[in-house]
Design a protein around this motif. Sequence first.
Motif, PDB file in Angstrom:
ATOM      1  N   MET A  49      32.271  46.771  31.943  1.00  0.00           N
ATOM      2  CA  MET A  49      31.659  47.542  33.028  1.00  0.00           C
ATOM      3  C   MET A  49      32.781  48.324  33.709  1.00  0.00           C
ATOM      4  N   GLN A  50      33.032  48.057  34.996  1.00  0.00           N
ATOM      5  CA  GLN A  50      34.096  48.772  35.711  1.00  0.00           C
ATOM      6  C   GLN A  50      35.401  47.977  35.753  1.00  0.00           C
ATOM      7  N   GLN A  51      35.415  46.790  35.179  1.00  0.00           N
ATOM      8  CA  GLN A  51      36.590  45.927  35.244  1.00  0.00           C
ATOM      9  C   GLN A  51      37.502  46.136  34.023  1.00  0.00           C
ATOM     10  N   TRP A  52      38.790  46.305  34.295  1.00  0.00           N
ATOM     11  CA  TRP A  52      39.783  46.387  33.233  1.00  0.00           C
ATOM     12  C   TRP A  52      40.019  44.981  32.701  1.00  0.00           C
ATOM     13  N   VAL A  53      40.093  44.853  31.377  1.00  0.00           N
ATOM     14  CA  VAL A  53      40.324  43.546  30.753  1.00  0.00           C
ATOM     15  C   VAL A  53      41.563  43.663  29.856  1.00  0.00           C
ATOM     16  N   PHE A  54      42.587  42.913  30.202  1.00  0.00           N
ATOM     17  CA  PHE A  54      43.832  42.905  29.445  1.00  0.00           C
ATOM     18  C   PHE A  54      43.863  41.614  28.635  1.00  0.00           C
ATOM     19  N   VAL A  55      43.970  41.766  27.321  1.00  0.00           N
ATOM     20  CA  VAL A  55      43.783  40.627  26.427  1.00  0.00           C
ATOM     21  C   VAL A  55      45.078  40.278  25.691  1.00  0.00           C
ATOM     22  N   GLU A  56      45.429  39.014  25.769  1.00  0.00           N
ATOM     23  CA  GLU A  56      46.527  38.459  24.991  1.00  0.00           C
ATOM     24  C   GLU A  56      45.908  37.713  23.809  1.00  0.00           C
ATOM     25  N   VAL A  57      46.420  37.978  22.611  1.00  0.00           N
ATOM     26  CA  VAL A  57      45.911  37.317  21.409  1.00  0.00           C
ATOM     27  C   VAL A  57      46.993  36.357  20.901  1.00  0.00           C
ATOM     28  N   ASP A 103      42.420  38.064  29.928  1.00  0.00           N
ATOM     29  CA  ASP A 103      41.725  37.152  29.029  1.00  0.00           C
ATOM     30  C   ASP A 103      42.668  36.741  27.903  1.00  0.00           C
ATOM     31  N   LEU A 104      42.375  35.623  27.316  1.00  0.00           N
ATOM     32  CA  LEU A 104      43.136  35.119  26.177  1.00  0.00           C
ATOM     33  C   LEU A 104      42.173  34.895  25.018  1.00  0.00           C
TER      34      LEU A 104
END
Length: 118
Positions: A49-57, A103-104
């Motif tokens: 939506m309007q939220q930025w999601v930074f993902v570590e894998v 997020d992870l």
Amino acid sequence: MAIPQWQAKQTGDAAESRAKAYLLAQGLVFITQNFSVKTGEIDLIFKDMQQWVFVEVKYRASKSHGHAAEMFTASKRNKLTRAIMCYLQTLGLNCHHTDLRIDLVAIDGDQLNWIKNV
């Protein structure tokens, strides 16, 4: 015996591709991947939506040496946070006034675990 660097890169790229496909299927909108600065790297960037999601894998072929999620240490989180601040600056956004989360995606062999708001 350590695996060659090129093989480790291929394995990491495959894990990121799998995580990306999974998150796209969950309805997140892909922005970019492998944003890198001196202070660190962001594996995947999405919008929810309007939220930025930074993902570590994180990936582990097996759990014999621990779970993939355990590899997301405080040091890694600090490097990721600094990279996120740099990324937001490139867009003219203030990290204190921008809706975001980290997020992870932890992959242990065939098992993928998406952990929101780590």
